[in-house]
Design an enzyme around this catalytic site. Structure first.
Site, PDB file in Angstrom:
ATOM      1  N   GLU A   1      -8.061   2.953  10.929  1.00 16.98           N
ATOM      2  CA  GLU A   1      -8.656   3.148   9.591  1.00 16.98           C
ATOM      3  C   GLU A   1      -9.065   1.793   9.009  1.00 16.98           C
ATOM      4  O   GLU A   1      -8.347   0.809   9.139  1.00 16.98           O
ATOM      5  CB  GLU A   1      -7.691   3.902   8.670  1.00 16.98           C
ATOM      6  CG  GLU A   1      -6.346   3.230   8.445  1.00 16.98           C
ATOM      7  CD  GLU A   1      -6.303   2.451   7.156  1.00 16.98           C
ATOM      8  OE1 GLU A   1      -7.334   2.409   6.455  1.00 16.98           O
ATOM      9  OE2 GLU A   1      -5.256   1.867   6.873  1.00 16.98           O
TER      10      GLU A   1
ATOM     11  N   GLU B   1      -9.955   2.795  -4.342  1.00 16.17           N
ATOM     12  CA  GLU B   1     -10.654   2.891  -3.061  1.00 16.17           C
ATOM     13  C   GLU B   1     -10.377   4.214  -2.349  1.00 16.17           C
ATOM     14  O   GLU B   1     -11.293   4.856  -1.827  1.00 16.17           O
ATOM     15  CB  GLU B   1     -10.222   1.717  -2.169  1.00 16.17           C
ATOM     16  CG  GLU B   1     -10.959   1.649  -0.851  1.00 16.17           C
ATOM     17  CD  GLU B   1     -10.573   0.426  -0.034  1.00 16.17           C
ATOM     18  OE1 GLU B   1     -11.232   0.168   0.977  1.00 16.17           O
ATOM     19  OE2 GLU B   1      -9.602  -0.264  -0.414  1.00 16.17           O
ATOM     20  N   THR B   2      -9.109   4.634  -2.331  1.00 19.21           N
ATOM     21  CA  THR B   2      -8.766   5.867  -1.618  1.00 19.21           C
ATOM     22  C   THR B   2      -9.410   7.086  -2.263  1.00 19.21           C
ATOM     23  O   THR B   2      -9.990   7.940  -1.574  1.00 19.21           O
ATOM     24  CB  THR B   2      -7.237   6.046  -1.563  1.00 19.21           C
ATOM     25  OG1 THR B   2      -6.657   4.929  -0.885  1.00 19.21           O
ATOM     26  CG2 THR B   2      -6.864   7.327  -0.823  1.00 19.21           C
TER      27      THR B   2
ATOM     28  N   ALA C   1      -9.220   6.223  -9.566  1.00 19.33           N
ATOM     29  CA  ALA C   1     -10.608   5.859  -9.266  1.00 19.33           C
ATOM     30  C   ALA C   1     -10.661   4.655  -8.334  1.00 19.33           C
ATOM     31  O   ALA C   1     -11.651   3.933  -8.303  1.00 19.33           O
ATOM     32  CB  ALA C   1     -11.370   5.568 -10.563  1.00 19.33           C
TER      33      ALA C   1
ATOM     34  N   THR D   1       0.858  -1.185   0.000  1.00 16.96           N
ATOM     35  CA  THR D   1       0.000   0.000   0.000  1.00 16.96           C
ATOM     36  C   THR D   1       0.897   1.239   0.000  1.00 16.96           C
ATOM     37  O   THR D   1       2.120   1.130  -0.019  1.00 16.96           O
ATOM     38  CB  THR D   1      -0.908   0.026   1.247  1.00 16.96           C
ATOM     39  OG1 THR D   1      -0.113   0.351   2.400  1.00 16.96           O
ATOM     40  CG2 THR D   1      -1.588  -1.320   1.471  1.00 16.96           C
ATOM     41  N   CYS D   2       0.281   2.408   0.049  1.00 17.58           N
ATOM     42  CA  CYS D   2       1.086   3.633   0.060  1.00 17.58           C
ATOM     43  C   CYS D   2       1.907   3.757   1.336  1.00 17.58           C
ATOM     44  O   CYS D   2       2.914   4.470   1.355  1.00 17.58           O
ATOM     45  CB  CYS D   2       0.197   4.858  -0.118  1.00 17.58           C
ATOM     46  SG  CYS D   2      -1.041   5.078   1.180  1.00 17.58           S
ATOM     47  N   ASN D   3       1.495   3.058   2.393  1.00 19.18           N
ATOM     48  CA  ASN D   3       2.193   3.190   3.670  1.00 19.18           C
ATOM     49  C   ASN D   3       3.035   1.989   4.066  1.00 19.18           C
ATOM     50  O   ASN D   3       3.751   2.049   5.062  1.00 19.18           O
ATOM     51  CB  ASN D   3       1.189   3.468   4.794  1.00 19.18           C
ATOM     52  CG  ASN D   3       0.719   4.903   4.785  1.00 19.18           C
ATOM     53  OD1 ASN D   3       1.488   5.809   4.496  1.00 19.18           O
ATOM     54  ND2 ASN D   3      -0.557   5.113   5.063  1.00 19.18           N
TER      55      ASN D   3
END
Length: 422
Positions: free
Chosen positions: A112, A190-191, A188, A49-51
């Site tokens: 989250e 989920e985030t 487009a 993921t981004c994190n």
């Protein structure tokens, strides 16, 4: 048998390193197959993921060094550079880490909910790749169950916040009235979907969704009464945008400094607020050098979410206790599972002895022996053969000074002071 959870996240690595260690969706299946092929790994899944980029593994013995070497080689960075920000969790700590991640306890935004869906997607991709088997599969199911319990039995999910919510909160701080603002959302997934919904709830004047495929952009736009465009059309739309939030899986930047400069000229240098949630980044870092641009990355959202975290800290302790209980429950079931193979083998051994002795008893009866004699012979045969191997091994272990084996035998056979308890 060992479980491992290793990787990097927002607490150990900068966005620069995270984007270099990120896996794209197109890479995932082949990466999993390669990982299992070239390292001593029996089962594997990758969460990117981004994190965070994390690998969840099942191995015969702990071989973290080989996996870290593969990860560094795959992403073309030095092993020392990776080790400087990587972590490795083993067995119960690996189980606990997975459950904390899925429950949102290890997220940038405490509690989250998106991370659970991302972990479920990672499991689905691993199944598609054929890299997850019964052991890692059981761990994922236990992880999902614990995360669900945390979500339903604690207040960890109240006052909903996420990276998406944090981005919109920051926009609200910069533009006091979002109802007069126009937003361009790039991606487009989920985030971006969450960002779009939050902006819609804030009454943003106009929302435009740009995506590689118009179909996905149109689906999201239709939900919110927004407009849909292709990525190629962004230069024509950028100057209208007060807010730009981007989150795609692109390996190359979507927005460069030149394009933003042109948009600013057309806007007569009216400020633009931009948030790049993607890893690798969608917006070139040089864009932040422009005077009229406020550019933020995921690493800049820490302060924005700090207030929201306070309301969840109280629930975090209860959530940690549920994770601890879930970890212990899984490890106990795993230990019980380890006994299943031994019990199965011993049962098969006992059944072979039973069948042999039963055949002997049947032959005695066929040869004219009385039922009493046949039963007595059957009982003696079963007793002697079932006790033979344990007796030999106990004598051997006792001779070697392994006194703990005698205590274990008494416990195993429910014996007390050498006699069976009545």
């Amino acid at each position: 048998m060992a479980f491992l959870a290793l990787g990097i996240n927002h607490k150990t690595a900068s966005v620069d390193v995270r984007e270099r260690v990120a896996f794209t969706p197109d890479q995932m299946v082949e990466a999993l197959r390669q990982l299992c092929r070239v390292t001593p790994t029996r089962e594997a899944a990758i969460l990117s993921t981004c994190n965070r980029s994390e690998l969840y593994l099942q191995q015969d013995e702990v071989e973290a060094e080989a996996v870290l070497a593969w990860l560094a080689s795959y992403h073309r960075l030095s092993l020392d550079e990776l080790k400087a920000c990587a972590y490795v969790h083993v067995d119960d700590q690996a189980v606990r880490h997975m459950m904390r991640v899925a429950s949102g306890l290890d997220s940038l935004v405490l509690g989250e909910p998106q991370i659970l869906g991302q972990m479920k997607s990672a499991y689905a991709v691993a199944r598609e790749a054929g890299s997850v088997g019964p052991l890692l599969g059981r761990l994922f199911q236990a992880t999902f169950s614990t995360a669900k319990t945390v979500r339903t039995d604690t207040a960890i999910g109240e006052n909903p916040v996420s990276v998406a919510f944090a981005a919109v909160s920051l926009a609200r701080q910069i533009f006091s009235n979002l109802q007069r603002s126009q937003a361009l959302l790039i991606g487009a997934g989920e985030t971006i979907t969450l960002v779009a919904r939050h902006l819609h709830e804030q009454g943003v004047k106009r929302i435009v969704v740009a995506n590689r495929t118009l179909e996905r952009a149109s689906a999201l736009a239709a939900e919110l009464g927004a407009h849909a465009i292709l990525l190629a059309d962004i230069p024509d739309e950028l100057h209208n945008s007060d807010i730009v939030i981007s989150s795609t899986a692109s390996q190359l930047p979507i927005l460069g400094k030149g394009a933003v400069e042109q948009a600013l000229k057309r806007r007569k240098h009216k400020p633009m607020f931009m948030v790049d949630i993607a890893v690798p980044r969608d917006i070139e870092s040089q864009v932040g050098e422009l005077d009229d641009v406020y550019l933020y990355t995921v690493d800049d959202l820490h302060e924005v979410v700090a207030e929201n975290l306070k309301s969840r800290q109280g629930a975090a302790q209860a959530a940690e206790e549920l994770v601890a209980a879930g970890t212990e429950d899984f490890m106990q079931r795993l230990r019980e599972l380890a006994a299943v193979d031994v019990l199965k083998a011993y049962r098969q051994h006992a059944e072979r002895i039973r069948d042999d002795e039963l055949s002997k008893a049947q032959r005695l009866l066929a040869n004219g022996a009385s039922a009493e004699d046949a039963l007595a012979q059957l009982a003696r045969g079963l007793t002697n053969k079932l006790l033979h191997a344990p007796s030999v091994q106990l004598k051997k272990l006792s001779a070697e000074g392994r006194v703990e084996a005698l205590s274990m035998a008494q416990e195993l056979f429910a014996l007390h002071e050498g006699t069976e308890k009545p």
